[in-house]
Design a protein around this motif. Structure first.
Motif, PDB file in Angstrom:
ATOM      1  N   SER A   1       6.738  12.046  -7.196  1.00  0.00           N
ATOM      2  CA  SER A   1       5.791  11.558  -6.184  1.00  0.00           C
ATOM      3  C   SER A   1       6.183  10.180  -5.685  1.00  0.00           C
ATOM      4  O   SER A   1       6.095   9.891  -4.486  1.00  0.00           O
ATOM      5  CB  SER A   1       4.375  11.518  -6.772  1.00  0.00           C
ATOM      6  N   ALA A   2       6.607   9.317  -6.607  1.00  0.00           N
ATOM      7  CA  ALA A   2       7.002   7.966  -6.195  1.00  0.00           C
ATOM      8  C   ALA A   2       8.162   8.019  -5.201  1.00  0.00           C
ATOM      9  O   ALA A   2       8.192   7.251  -4.224  1.00  0.00           O
ATOM     10  CB  ALA A   2       7.390   7.138  -7.418  1.00  0.00           C
ATOM     11  N   GLU A   3       9.124   8.922  -5.416  1.00  0.00           N
ATOM     12  CA  GLU A   3      10.249   9.035  -4.490  1.00  0.00           C
ATOM     13  C   GLU A   3       9.788   9.577  -3.141  1.00  0.00           C
ATOM     14  O   GLU A   3      10.268   9.144  -2.085  1.00  0.00           O
ATOM     15  CB  GLU A   3      11.324   9.931  -5.099  1.00  0.00           C
ATOM     16  N   VAL A   4       8.859  10.514  -3.154  1.00  0.00           N
ATOM     17  CA  VAL A   4       8.317  11.031  -1.889  1.00  0.00           C
ATOM     18  C   VAL A   4       7.610   9.913  -1.132  1.00  0.00           C
ATOM     19  O   VAL A   4       7.805   9.741   0.079  1.00  0.00           O
ATOM     20  CB  VAL A   4       7.361  12.208  -2.148  1.00  0.00           C
ATOM     21  N   PHE A   5       6.782   9.136  -1.821  1.00  0.00           N
ATOM     22  CA  PHE A   5       6.051   8.055  -1.151  1.00  0.00           C
ATOM     23  C   PHE A   5       7.020   6.992  -0.612  1.00  0.00           C
ATOM     24  O   PHE A   5       6.780   6.414   0.453  1.00  0.00           O
ATOM     25  CB  PHE A   5       5.044   7.421  -2.113  1.00  0.00           C
ATOM     26  N   ALA A   6       8.110   6.746  -1.344  1.00  0.00           N
ATOM     27  CA  ALA A   6       9.100   5.774  -0.858  1.00  0.00           C
ATOM     28  C   ALA A   6       9.742   6.264   0.433  1.00  0.00           C
ATOM     29  O   ALA A   6       9.972   5.489   1.365  1.00  0.00           O
ATOM     30  CB  ALA A   6      10.164   5.539  -1.929  1.00  0.00           C
ATOM     31  N   LEU A   7      10.042   7.540   0.486  1.00  0.00           N
ATOM     32  CA  LEU A   7      10.642   8.101   1.698  1.00  0.00           C
ATOM     33  C   LEU A   7       9.656   8.113   2.856  1.00  0.00           C
ATOM     34  O   LEU A   7      10.014   7.840   4.003  1.00  0.00           O
ATOM     35  CB  LEU A   7      11.142   9.515   1.415  1.00  0.00           C
ATOM     36  N   LEU A   8       8.391   8.416   2.561  1.00  0.00           N
ATOM     37  CA  LEU A   8       7.365   8.390   3.611  1.00  0.00           C
ATOM     38  C   LEU A   8       7.190   6.983   4.169  1.00  0.00           C
ATOM     39  O   LEU A   8       6.992   6.804   5.375  1.00  0.00           O
ATOM     40  CB  LEU A   8       6.026   8.884   3.050  1.00  0.00           C
ATOM     41  N   ALA A   9       7.248   5.991   3.286  1.00  0.00           N
ATOM     42  CA  ALA A   9       6.932   4.618   3.693  1.00  0.00           C
ATOM     43  C   ALA A   9       7.804   4.130   4.833  1.00  0.00           C
ATOM     44  O   ALA A   9       7.372   3.323   5.651  1.00  0.00           O
ATOM     45  CB  ALA A   9       7.079   3.677   2.489  1.00  0.00           C
ATOM     46  N   ARG A  10       9.043   4.624   4.916  1.00  0.00           N
ATOM     47  CA  ARG A  10       9.958   4.163   5.964  1.00  0.00           C
ATOM     48  C   ARG A  10       9.871   4.996   7.232  1.00  0.00           C
ATOM     49  O   ARG A  10      10.611   4.753   8.179  1.00  0.00           O
ATOM     50  CB  ARG A  10      11.396   4.186   5.432  1.00  0.00           C
ATOM     51  N   ARG A  11       8.982   5.986   7.252  1.00  0.00           N
ATOM     52  CA  ARG A  11       8.993   6.920   8.380  1.00  0.00           C
ATOM     53  C   ARG A  11       7.624   7.063   9.045  1.00  0.00           C
ATOM     54  O   ARG A  11       7.365   8.051   9.711  1.00  0.00           O
ATOM     55  CB  ARG A  11       9.490   8.291   7.893  1.00  0.00           C
ATOM     56  N   LEU A  12       6.762   6.104   8.843  1.00  0.00           N
ATOM     57  CA  LEU A  12       5.403   6.221   9.359  1.00  0.00           C
ATOM     58  C   LEU A  12       5.133   5.358  10.583  1.00  0.00           C
ATOM     59  O   LEU A  12       4.025   5.353  11.097  1.00  0.00           O
ATOM     60  CB  LEU A  12       4.401   5.837   8.249  1.00  0.00           C
ATOM     61  N   GLU A  13       6.167   4.612  11.049  1.00  0.00           N
ATOM     62  CA  GLU A  13       5.892   3.635  12.102  1.00  0.00           C
ATOM     63  C   GLU A  13       5.424   4.279  13.397  1.00  0.00           C
ATOM     64  O   GLU A  13       4.715   3.642  14.187  1.00  0.00           O
ATOM     65  CB  GLU A  13       7.129   2.762  12.369  1.00  0.00           C
ATOM     66  N   SER A  14       5.785   5.526  13.640  1.00  0.00           N
ATOM     67  CA  SER A  14       5.393   6.178  14.894  1.00  0.00           C
ATOM     68  C   SER A  14       4.146   7.048  14.736  1.00  0.00           C
ATOM     69  O   SER A  14       3.717   7.684  15.695  1.00  0.00           O
ATOM     70  CB  SER A  14       6.545   7.034  15.430  1.00  0.00           C
ATOM     71  N   GLU A  15       3.598   7.103  13.532  1.00  0.00           N
ATOM     72  CA  GLU A  15       2.399   7.903  13.279  1.00  0.00           C
ATOM     73  C   GLU A  15       1.200   6.990  13.075  1.00  0.00           C
ATOM     74  O   GLU A  15       1.345   5.865  12.589  1.00  0.00           O
ATOM     75  CB  GLU A  15       2.593   8.764  12.013  1.00  0.00           C
ATOM     76  N   PRO A  16       0.000   7.455  13.391  1.00  0.00           N
ATOM     77  CA  PRO A  16      -1.203   6.663  13.080  1.00  0.00           C
ATOM     78  C   PRO A  16      -1.562   6.810  11.602  1.00  0.00           C
ATOM     79  O   PRO A  16      -2.651   7.276  11.243  1.00  0.00           O
ATOM     80  CB  PRO A  16      -2.254   7.266  14.009  1.00  0.00           C
ATOM     81  N   VAL A  17      -0.607   6.453  10.759  1.00  0.00           N
ATOM     82  CA  VAL A  17      -0.771   6.575   9.310  1.00  0.00           C
ATOM     83  C   VAL A  17      -0.297   5.268   8.670  1.00  0.00           C
ATOM     84  O   VAL A  17       0.824   4.828   8.914  1.00  0.00           O
ATOM     85  CB  VAL A  17       0.044   7.757   8.742  1.00  0.00           C
ATOM     86  N   LEU A  18      -1.156   4.666   7.857  1.00  0.00           N
ATOM     87  CA  LEU A  18      -0.814   3.436   7.148  1.00  0.00           C
ATOM     88  C   LEU A  18      -0.856   3.712   5.653  1.00  0.00           C
ATOM     89  O   LEU A  18      -1.844   4.240   5.139  1.00  0.00           O
ATOM     90  CB  LEU A  18      -1.810   2.324   7.493  1.00  0.00           C
ATOM     91  N   LEU A  19       0.244   3.381   4.973  1.00  0.00           N
ATOM     92  CA  LEU A  19       0.324   3.556   3.528  1.00  0.00           C
ATOM     93  C   LEU A  19       0.192   2.197   2.852  1.00  0.00           C
ATOM     94  O   LEU A  19       0.955   1.270   3.152  1.00  0.00           O
ATOM     95  CB  LEU A  19       1.647   4.216   3.156  1.00  0.00           C
ATOM     96  N   LEU A  20      -0.790   2.064   1.975  1.00  0.00           N
ATOM     97  CA  LEU A  20      -0.957   0.868   1.161  1.00  0.00           C
ATOM     98  C   LEU A  20      -0.722   1.259  -0.292  1.00  0.00           C
ATOM     99  O   LEU A  20      -1.387   2.160  -0.809  1.00  0.00           O
ATOM    100  CB  LEU A  20      -2.363   0.278   1.312  1.00  0.00           C
ATOM    101  N   ALA A  21       0.215   0.605  -0.938  1.00  0.00           N
ATOM    102  CA  ALA A  21       0.546   0.939  -2.323  1.00  0.00           C
ATOM    103  C   ALA A  21       0.533  -0.331  -3.155  1.00  0.00           C
ATOM    104  O   ALA A  21       0.922  -1.404  -2.686  1.00  0.00           O
ATOM    105  CB  ALA A  21       1.918   1.605  -2.398  1.00  0.00           C
ATOM    106  N   ALA A  22       0.057  -0.207  -4.387  1.00  0.00           N
ATOM    107  CA  ALA A  22      -0.003  -1.351  -5.294  1.00  0.00           C
ATOM    108  C   ALA A  22       0.951  -1.126  -6.449  1.00  0.00           C
ATOM    109  O   ALA A  22       0.900  -0.091  -7.123  1.00  0.00           O
ATOM    110  CB  ALA A  22      -1.430  -1.532  -5.819  1.00  0.00           C
ATOM    111  N   LEU A  23       1.826  -2.101  -6.691  1.00  0.00           N
ATOM    112  CA  LEU A  23       2.854  -1.998  -7.725  1.00  0.00           C
ATOM    113  C   LEU A  23       2.800  -3.224  -8.618  1.00  0.00           C
ATOM    114  O   LEU A  23       2.734  -4.364  -8.146  1.00  0.00           O
ATOM    115  CB  LEU A  23       4.242  -1.894  -7.086  1.00  0.00           C
ATOM    116  N   ARG A  24       2.852  -2.980  -9.905  1.00  0.00           N
ATOM    117  CA  ARG A  24       2.812  -4.071 -10.877  1.00  0.00           C
ATOM    118  C   ARG A  24       4.145  -4.794 -10.930  1.00  0.00           C
ATOM    119  O   ARG A  24       5.213  -4.169 -10.900  1.00  0.00           O
ATOM    120  CB  ARG A  24       2.473  -3.509 -12.262  1.00  0.00           C
ATOM    121  N   ASP A  25       4.108  -6.112 -10.999  1.00  0.00           N
ATOM    122  CA  ASP A  25       5.331  -6.902 -11.151  1.00  0.00           C
ATOM    123  C   ASP A  25       6.102  -6.459 -12.379  1.00  0.00           C
ATOM    124  O   ASP A  25       5.525  -6.165 -13.431  1.00  0.00           O
ATOM    125  CB  ASP A  25       4.981  -8.388 -11.301  1.00  0.00           C
ATOM    126  N   GLY A  26       7.434  -6.429 -12.240  1.00  0.00           N
ATOM    127  CA  GLY A  26       8.288  -6.123 -13.373  1.00  0.00           C
ATOM    128  C   GLY A  26       8.441  -4.656 -13.685  1.00  0.00           C
ATOM    129  O   GLY A  26       9.125  -4.310 -14.639  1.00  0.00           O
TER     130      GLY A  26
END
Length: 923
Positions: free
Chosen positions: A149-174
């Motif tokens: 799932s993390a890899e899918v979300f990473a791939l989605l994150a770079r491809r949403l600029e033309s869609e009315p879709v905003l991805l907000l993700a929270a990641l712990r330091d380290g």
């Protein structure tokens, strides 16, 4: 996601303002933002605020939370996210529907082992849902997501600029995550200000004595969770506030806060909490049964009440969940190991008999070797591998090795774990697993596998301890033991070392000698690739001779075509390299072999830059760079950046060229990745030539021919002779250049490389004395087919310049006009400008060419438009570029006005070279 309190956002005006702006602009296009911070810093509170704010403004919110108990379930996080919009799955094309349903387990089909097609299908699904209402995707605890799932979300994150879709993700330091390498904007969530910290403490513990309050504020240092939990501890029974002793790391302070609140709890409650912390599920009945096995009395659900009242966990619908992910970790770490093992033994009695979960808990409860249990773990690893969960498979094999009955079986399992970790790109695990395996891997075949796996990440660039010669010896060992396929794979790795580094003539000869012993035909793609990379000059005739026959045999075999494309590049068959790589990439992508697809695109890009096919090469180079980064191929990514730098220099964008070259060099220099550094010098040389700084250009290009320089790459330097000679002629370094040309001429006697032959023809003519020059220029032009447009145009420019210096202005104009036209058509702006200046000097007026309309397109617009010009549908384009059809449609709507056209049919007139390229490559 736990509901946040209003005071959880004290001091977060900057962060909420940023999120407010992103959500407000959502209807015009989306994107992604990564919230990063240490545990308990307030990331979850910000996500909850964003979700609430979006809902109030008509935005649909979809959410997912990383859960430790689901980390071994592939696509569990994706299932959480898209389940509310599952009704749109039926609208997807059949292929994408099957992929997504497989990932979500809808039909019980095999889980995909590649995140790219799953991401593409999810993007299509989300785009369809967003057509009805903008979407906000809220993903918390990214570090606890399953890897798929993390890899899918990473791939989605770079491809949403033309869609009315905003991805907000929270990641712990380290905590590493695929989202780390996406390059999306980050919002650092740091400590609260002194004023906000004081306000939060006053709300949480208003009756604290001032001295205790001051110590707490100092110790918490603006950390919201520390402020909240330490305030609760200080205000409750027990010690009057945090200790005023030495400072301790935040994680220890928080663990003290959590575990300190366990002591007042009843024994049965503490027992339940320990079982819940050790369980891999959140099932309350299961936890109650296991806890009842841990003491003299039976525990019941009501025993959880004190923990719920203390704010340690939540319960509902037959499940329990800790209020913060640090809590189970704190509980486990504060519990003696034998006590934890007893809990796992109890859990093993409560989970389904014969299940993988039972195997895992029994393994966690065991300290002595147990071959029967090791075999069960081995079988669990196999099942995890089949369902595409590489992380679970590696973990199971590592545990199986620990419990193995003898060292031979343990070593074998560790080697398998290391190989799977390398295949999955988990390079951080490979070194640890191999270190554990080394004392146990005693058989020659095992030693060969260990050393090969050790060098497999990045073709061994991270660890130079095993060079090409050592790998060749390992391949010979494998061949002697009858492991032919392993021998071919190891020898291919050795040959790749010859591309990325310089092992010396003896090592190169040894690779070719062993390759000739392999049971492979003269046209086998693996054989041709090995000898082309090991000895591109001496084996050039063999490779050139075998390539055409092999290419015909390899049709429709993308893996064979990729190998042949790389071999063609090494021997200077650039048109064939471009064609084979272009045709192999879609097939490799369809098979999910995206790491290999990135390599194919890299070969296509380098070959396209060599022939200055800029319109098609620009998007290919950028795609190769992006995909290399996506697949974790660091040095291939650097080579892509260097190729992009070269293209930028050819287009007359020196600042961009130098920026990209510098970035590539920073990656490659620590390991002396020679093809990257060679391409960097070539790009810098071209940029300097474009700016008229020929002496500087010569310095860059001359480095490629110095064996002691890390920019010296045996094959690639052979294909920069035109650039070196051009710079030398204009800066007075003719004699120095002649020494290089003489060396190349001797090498050319041993090969039939078309690329080297073209370069030598140019160099001999341009460096000749006035008596011989004209005959050499004419011979070179006769030998330069029009399909080599850039090389031919540069010959015509040099010939025209020579004619003008001979005071034959009328004769020079024909050559200079032809060169100018060719450079304009190719888009090589600096060379077109030089041709125009020479024409003016000859007395002929030349009108400056206006930039082509297609030059105004963005990178992705150009990609989409070129594919549409080939006749691909929006859906086919989306498949190739990993976009949604909606995004493709949006790009085309922007492209038409920029190009001054109104239909797809008109695109063919804007991009005519697509058909020409196929024709040229077939010659």
């Amino acid at each position: 996601m736990v509901a946040s309190h209003p005071h959880d956002l004290f001091g977060r005006e900057k962060e909420t303002g940023c999120l407010h702006e992103k959500i407000g602009a959502l209807r015009n296009g989306g994107g992604a933002v990564l919230l990063r911070g240490e545990p308990g810093i307030g990331k979850t509170a910000l996500l909850e605020w964003a979700a609430s704010h979006a809902s109030e403004n008509g935005v649909r919110v979809l959410g997912a939370v990383g859960v430790e108990s689901e980390a071994l379930l592939p696509f569990a996080g994706l299932h959480q996210l898209v389940y509310p919009v599952r009704s749109f799955v039926a609208q997807l094309p059949a292929a994408r529907r099957d992929v997504l349903e497989g990932a979500l387990g809808v039909r019980g089909s095999t889980v995909p082992n590649d995140p790219f097609p799953v991401a593409l299908s999810a993007l299509d699904l989300l785009a369809r849902a967003a057509a009805h209402s903008p979407l906000l995707l809220v993903i918390d605890d990214v570090h606890r997501l399953d890897r798929a799932s993390a890899e899918v979300f990473a791939l989605l994150a770079r491809r949403l600029e033309s869609e009315p879709v905003l991805l907000l993700a929270a990641l712990r330091d380290g905590c590493p995550s695929p989202l780390d390498a996406t390059g999306i904007p980050e919002l650092a969530v740091g400590p609260l200000s002194a004023e906000a910290s004081a306000a939060l403490v006053d709300v949480r513990a208003p009756e604290l004595p001032s001295s205790t309050r001051a110590v707490l504020l100092r110790e918490a240092a603006g950390h919201p969770l520390a402020l909240t939990e330490l305030a609760a501890t200080a205000a409750g029974p027990g010690p009057a506030g945090p200790a005023a002793g030495p400072w301790t790391p935040m994680s220890l302070r928080l663990q003290d806060a959590f575990t300190g609140r366990l002591h007042p709890l009843p024994c049965s409650t503490r027992r339940l909490l320990l079982v819940a912390a050790c369980d891999d599920r959140s099932s309350l009945p299961e936890i109650l049964r296991a806890a009842s096995l841990q003491g003299p009395e039976r525990v019941v659900a009501s025993d959880l009440a004190p923990a719920i009242a203390a704010g340690l966990l939540e319960a509902g619908d037959g499940t329990v969940r800790f209020r913060h992910p640090l809590m189970p970790s704190a509980i486990r770490q504060s519990t003696p190991a034998d006590r934890r093992r007893a809990v796992h033994a109890a859990l093993a009695r409560c989970v389904p008999a014969g299940s993988d979960r039972q195997t895992w808990h029994e393994a966690a409860a065991t300290t002595r070797p147990d071959e029967h249990l090791a075999v069960r773990l081995d079988e669990a690893a196999h099942r995890a591998r089949r369902r595409g969960d590489a992380d679970a498979s590696v973990k199971a094999l590592e545990q199986a090795a620990r419990l193995s009955g003898d060292t031979a079986r343990g070593g074998e399992r560790l080697l398998r774990a290391a190989a799977q970790a390398a295949d999955a790109g988990r390079h951080h695990l490979v070194a640890r697993l191999l270190e554990a395996a080394e004392p146990w891997a005693t058989a020659p075949g095992q030693r060969a596998r260990l050393q090969w796996i050790k060098g497999s990440p990045e073709d061994g660039m991270r660890d130079v301890s095993e060079g090409a010669a050592a790998l060749t010896r390992l391949a010979r060992t494998a061949l002697a033991e009858g492991q032919g396929d392993l021998a071919v794979s190891i020898l291919a790795s050795a040959a790749q070392r010859c591309f990325w580094s310089e092992p010396g003539p003896a090592a190169r000869h040894g690779i070719v000698a062993l390759a000739d012993e392999l049971p492979l035909s003269d046209t086998d793609p693996s054989l041709l690739s090995i000898i082309a990379h090991a000895q591109p000059i001496d084996c050039g005739p063999r490779v050139v001779s075998g390539l055409r026959r092999a290419a015909a045999q390899a049709a429709a075999d993308p893996r064979a075509e990729r190998l042949l494309g790389g071999a063609a590049l090494m021997v200077g068959e650039f048109a064939l390299a471009r064609t084979l790589s272009r045709t192999s990439a879609p097939g490799l992508r369809a098979e999910g072999r995206l790491g290999l697809a990135a390599r194919a695109w890299g070969v296509q890009a380098w070959s396209g830059a060599q022939s200055a096919q800029l319109t098609s090469t620009v998007p290919v180079a950028e795609e190769a760079t992006r995909l290399a980064r996506d697949t974790g191929q660091t040095y291939l990514h650097a080579l892509g950046l260097a190729t992009e730098a070269r293209v930028a220099a050819l287009r007359g964008r020196p600042e961009r060229a130098l920026e990209l070259a510098g970035e590539a060099e920073r990656i490659a220099l620590p390991v002396a990745a020679r093809p990257v550094l060679a391409t960097v010098q070539l790009a810098r040389g071209l940029a300097a030539m474009g700016a008229g700084r020929f002496h500087e250009a010569y310095g860059h290009l001359r480095r490629m021919h110095d064996p002691g320089d890390p920019a010296h790459q045996t094959a690639l330097r052979c294909y920069a002779l035109i650039e070196l000679t051009d710079a030398a002629v204009h800066c007075g370094e003719r004699d120095s250049a002649r020494s290089v040309v003489d060396e190349m001429a001797r090498a050319a006697c041993r090969t039939s490389s078309p690329g080297m032959r073209r370069g030598l023809a140019y160099a001999r003519a341009a460096l000749a004395n006035d008596t011989d020059a004209e005959g050499l220029f004419r011979a070179a032009l006769d030998d330069a087919p029009r399909t080599w447009a850039f090389d031919r145009a540069r010959l015509q420019l040099a010939y025209g310049q020579w004619l003008r210096r001979q005071r034959r202005a009328m004769d020079s104009r024909e050559q200079l006009r032809a060169a100018e036209d060719a450079f304009d058509a190719l888009g090589t702006v600096p060379w077109a400008n030089r041709a125009r200046q020479e024409l003016l000097a000859s007395g002929e007026f030349s009108r400056r060419r206006e930039p082509a309309a297609r030059d105004r397109l963005t990178r992705q617009e150009s990609q989409v438009a070129r594919m549409a010009a080939e006749g691909l549908t929006n859906r086919e384009i989306a498949e190739r570029l990993y976009l949604s059809p909606r995004t493709v449609s949006t790009h085309l709507h922007r492209v038409f006005p920029k190009l001054g056209i109104s239909s797809r049919a008109a695109l063919a007139s804007v991009f005519p070279e697509r058909r020409t390229e196929y024709h040229d490559a077939s010659r």
